[in-house]
Design a protein around this motif. Sequence first.
Motif, PDB file in Angstrom:
ATOM      1  N   ALA A  65       0.805  -1.225   0.000  1.00 20.24           N
ATOM      2  CA  ALA A  65       0.000   0.000   0.000  1.00 20.24           C
ATOM      3  C   ALA A  65       0.835   1.270   0.000  1.00 20.24           C
ATOM      4  N   PHE A  66       2.114   1.187   0.365  1.00 22.25           N
ATOM      5  CA  PHE A  66       2.951   2.376   0.412  1.00 22.25           C
ATOM      6  C   PHE A  66       3.592   2.634  -0.947  1.00 22.25           C
ATOM      7  N   THR A  67       3.666   3.891  -1.333  1.00 24.79           N
ATOM      8  CA  THR A  67       4.382   4.254  -2.552  1.00 24.79           C
ATOM      9  C   THR A  67       5.888   4.148  -2.295  1.00 24.79           C
ATOM     10  N   PRO A  68       6.706   4.063  -3.351  1.00 31.02           N
ATOM     11  CA  PRO A  68       8.166   4.011  -3.148  1.00 31.02           C
ATOM     12  C   PRO A  68       8.677   5.183  -2.324  1.00 31.02           C
ATOM     13  N   PHE A  69       8.078   6.358  -2.487  1.00 29.34           N
ATOM     14  CA  PHE A  69       8.493   7.526  -1.708  1.00 29.34           C
ATOM     15  C   PHE A  69       8.222   7.319  -0.225  1.00 29.34           C
ATOM     16  N   GLU A  70       7.064   6.743   0.113  1.00 29.07           N
ATOM     17  CA  GLU A  70       6.701   6.530   1.509  1.00 29.07           C
ATOM     18  C   GLU A  70       7.551   5.445   2.155  1.00 29.07           C
ATOM     19  N   THR A 104       1.286   4.466   8.885  1.00 30.02           N
ATOM     20  CA  THR A 104       0.224   3.524   8.509  1.00 30.02           C
ATOM     21  C   THR A 104      -1.169   4.106   8.706  1.00 30.02           C
ATOM     22  N   PRO A 105      -1.490   4.740   9.848  1.00 33.02           N
ATOM     23  CA  PRO A 105      -2.837   5.319   9.980  1.00 33.02           C
ATOM     24  C   PRO A 105      -3.169   6.361   8.918  1.00 33.02           C
ATOM     25  N   LEU A 106      -2.213   7.200   8.544  1.00 34.18           N
ATOM     26  CA  LEU A 106      -2.468   8.193   7.505  1.00 34.18           C
ATOM     27  C   LEU A 106      -2.740   7.523   6.166  1.00 34.18           C
ATOM     28  N   ASN A 107      -1.997   6.453   5.880  1.00 40.99           N
ATOM     29  CA  ASN A 107      -2.214   5.718   4.636  1.00 40.99           C
ATOM     30  C   ASN A 107      -3.571   5.039   4.633  1.00 40.99           C
ATOM     31  N   VAL A 108      -3.946   4.447   5.765  1.00 39.96           N
ATOM     32  CA  VAL A 108      -5.244   3.777   5.873  1.00 39.96           C
ATOM     33  C   VAL A 108      -6.381   4.776   5.702  1.00 39.96           C
ATOM     34  N   ALA A 109      -6.248   5.949   6.313  1.00 38.96           N
ATOM     35  CA  ALA A 109      -7.311   6.950   6.234  1.00 38.96           C
ATOM     36  C   ALA A 109      -7.626   7.314   4.789  1.00 38.96           C
ATOM     37  N   VAL A 110      -6.586   7.399   3.948  1.00 33.58           N
ATOM     38  CA  VAL A 110      -6.783   7.749   2.546  1.00 33.58           C
ATOM     39  C   VAL A 110      -7.265   6.546   1.738  1.00 33.58           C
ATOM     40  N   ASN A 111      -6.532   5.449   1.808  1.00 29.70           N
ATOM     41  CA  ASN A 111      -6.809   4.318   0.911  1.00 29.70           C
ATOM     42  C   ASN A 111      -8.032   3.506   1.307  1.00 29.70           C
ATOM     43  N   ALA A 112      -8.441   3.557   2.558  1.00 31.66           N
ATOM     44  CA  ALA A 112      -9.647   2.832   2.965  1.00 31.66           C
ATOM     45  C   ALA A 112     -10.908   3.649   2.743  1.00 31.66           C
ATOM     46  N   ALA A 159      -9.610  -4.854   9.570  1.00 31.81           N
ATOM     47  CA  ALA A 159     -10.650  -4.623   8.565  1.00 31.81           C
ATOM     48  C   ALA A 159     -10.337  -3.381   7.734  1.00 31.81           C
ATOM     49  N   LEU A 160      -9.827  -2.334   8.375  1.00 35.46           N
ATOM     50  CA  LEU A 160      -9.470  -1.125   7.644  1.00 35.46           C
ATOM     51  C   LEU A 160      -8.285  -1.371   6.715  1.00 35.46           C
ATOM     52  N   ARG A 161      -7.286  -2.111   7.197  1.00 35.11           N
ATOM     53  CA  ARG A 161      -6.133  -2.392   6.336  1.00 35.11           C
ATOM     54  C   ARG A 161      -6.528  -3.264   5.149  1.00 35.11           C
TER      55      ARG A 161
END
Length: 355
Positions: free
Chosen positions: A74-79, A258-266, A291-293
């Motif tokens: 789920a993470f971009t190469p930059f992240e 991870t929480p910031l990524n989940v907030a966007v992608n979920a 469940a969110l991930r």
Amino acid sequence: SLAAELKALADLKADGTLTPEQFERAKEAVLSGDAIPDGPADGDDDEPPGTSANNDVADAKRENLGYMRFWSSAFTPFEKGTLGMICPKDHHLEWREHLAASKQHDGASLRDGLNGTYETEIVFAALILGVNFSVFFSAVDEDAYAAVRDLRASSARFWLVVVGYFSILMAWVSILGVYLLLVCIAPVSDTNLPTFIRSSSGMRCLMAPNITMVAMFYSTLFFYLLAVLVPSEGAGVLIGIAMFALLGTFCVMFTFMTPLNVAVNAGCFADEPAIPPMDLAACTSDDVDRALRKKALDNVARFGMPKGPPGFASPPVAFLSHLYSSGSSPLRKTTRARRVFGIKKKVAAVSGALH
């Protein structure tokens, strides 16, 4: 309902009908939204109908939804690199585009979110500006100015002046950028604000203060370290404390990745639930997080990663449409009073920082 299904499973476990393993499989199926087979699972003849879950769900719980899997998928190469911790996702263009698209039918809510965020940033920048001015004139002496005049870049005193002055300038530019942004959106009506913000010009206005805020934060951090280490001539104890402080900073940044990524992608920005409604009192925190991930991973696998320069990559339009267009409600009329340039509430804090 989901709560009734979980309660029924708990009752079956309590009276011995379900083994703990069977209960966990069935519970995972319910939380993930998968249908529970009516018959027993293969190799489990004693399992009653309607209580077994697909073995793939249990496998996902053990392996596929682990944090390393999420990090790699789920993470971009930059992240994934160190820069991902230095500049968290809430400072990316992707975050702003999700915010604008998710509030396209609620301009008042979008305005409140933007005003609250950027008013906090302008107060923070004003505090940093006042503190950095005080530290700069206290820590910089004639020897430091001489090192700058002679361009002695190998001297720590040279960097004390350069980094300190740079942090002051970035604080001032941050205040300027946020002020202009707030002035720019203040007269725009709630009806037109989502459209204005969603435009490329609006997005550039949102991103400009982010760049200077990040530069201000890290230049200030290193300025404070130099302001202590230079007069002490590199005392070992202070160097150790400085390294510990830097490590703590990166640990805090890593916690939020991870929480910031989940907030966007979920799809947590949407008004609709990101995952099937569940009785939070009947679930563990790990159940909800898993469940969110899972939702975030499914969305990334389906729509792909943002594309563009690091930090300025835009999410796929199909992804935004899937999250915020399907089932969207028509424009809502709100009767609550519109905030009138809420920065007035923080004038006292800014004045105190500058004086």
